[in-house]
Design an enzyme around this catalytic site. Structure first.
Site, PDB file in Angstrom:
ATOM      1  N   SER A 123      56.512 -18.427   1.030  1.00 50.77           N
ATOM      2  CA  SER A 123      57.190 -19.551   1.687  1.00 50.77           C
ATOM      3  C   SER A 123      56.974 -19.566   3.195  1.00 50.77           C
ATOM      4  CB  SER A 123      58.689 -19.539   1.365  1.00 50.77           C
ATOM      5  OG  SER A 123      59.259 -18.291   1.654  1.00 50.77           O
ATOM      6  N   HIS A 175      61.083 -18.716   7.330  1.00 50.38           N
ATOM      7  CA  HIS A 175      60.749 -20.125   7.125  1.00 50.38           C
ATOM      8  C   HIS A 175      60.569 -20.854   8.458  1.00 50.38           C
ATOM      9  CE1 HIS A 175      62.633 -20.200   2.809  1.00 50.38           C
ATOM     10  NE2 HIS A 175      61.593 -19.391   2.923  1.00 50.38           N
TER      11      HIS A 175
END
Length: 225
Positions: A123, A175
């Protein structure tokens, strides 16, 4: 509608194949949610990176996943972003943005994340693709398709980061770091056919990226027990 072929997005497919091969290796060694297996195969551990000098974990952690839903959700998003972004950026720029965003995301996790936590997943790199698409959309505002894709990528990133706030098991720092790194890299590297940012903007982005790298490494060198 234009038909997609393997040669248009072969880097995306290679990335997906590698991710699933690594996941099978995790499973064979004892399970993808087994902490010992994750550490052995290169998951992010701030203590191991700093005290053990295992800086390679900043790179390897983006290939590991914790559970089948973790890898499936990331793989689906990588596929849908990759099949068009690889054509926009070019194969090697796409790969560079993907891999370096993964490292950039893990650096912010090193700097601001919990030193007791173990983290892994693609991610960080995935958010880098969202950041890169945002930068491309902003630069090519005369192209409605790219503007739309850029807005969609930005909103997707924002929504996911907001949702991250309600899940303590998510590495939100990774992220955000991936998103920022991907945006800066897209400004610096440009793409293979569309309008590029001016030299001034590319230099500014490079300087910001260097400051980001130095700051996250310096902050990450302090282990908090």
């Amino acid at each position: 509608m234009q038909k997609q072929s393997f040669k248009d997005s072969y880097m995306t497919w290679i990335i997906l194949i590698v991710l699933f091969v690594v996941f099978l290796m995790e499973t064979a060694l004892g399970g993808s949610q087994n902490t010992a297996v994750l550490i052995k195969m290169g998951a992010m551990s701030n203590y191991a990176v700093v005290a053990g000098g295992q800086w390679w974990r900043l790179f390897t952690a983006q290939f590991l996943h914790m559970g089948i839903m973790h890898i499936v959700s990331n793989a689906v998003m990588i596929y849908y972003l990759g099949v068009y972004m690889e054509q926009i950026l070019g194969h090697w720029r796409f790969l560079a943005v993907y891999l370096l965003s993964g490292i950039g995301g893990n650096l912010l996790s090193l700097a601001l994340g919990s030193d007791q936590a173990i983290s892994a997943g693609a991610s960080t790199a995935l958010f880098g693709l969202m950041g890169a698409m945002t930068a491309i959309g902003l630069r090519n505002r005369d192209n409605p398709v790219l503007v739309y894709l850029g807005k969609q990528a930005l909103w997707l990133a924002i929504i996911n980061i907001v949702l991250d706030l309600f899940d303590t098991n998510i590495d939100i720092q990774g992220h955000i770091g991936g998103l920022v790194t991907g945006l800066l890299l897209a400004i610096i590297l440009g793409d293979r056919a569309l309008q590029k940012y001016s030299t001034k903007w590319r230099i500014v982005a490079l300087c910001v990226l260097i400051v980001y790298l130095v700051a996250t490494v310096r902050m990450g060198m302090v282990i908090r027990f």
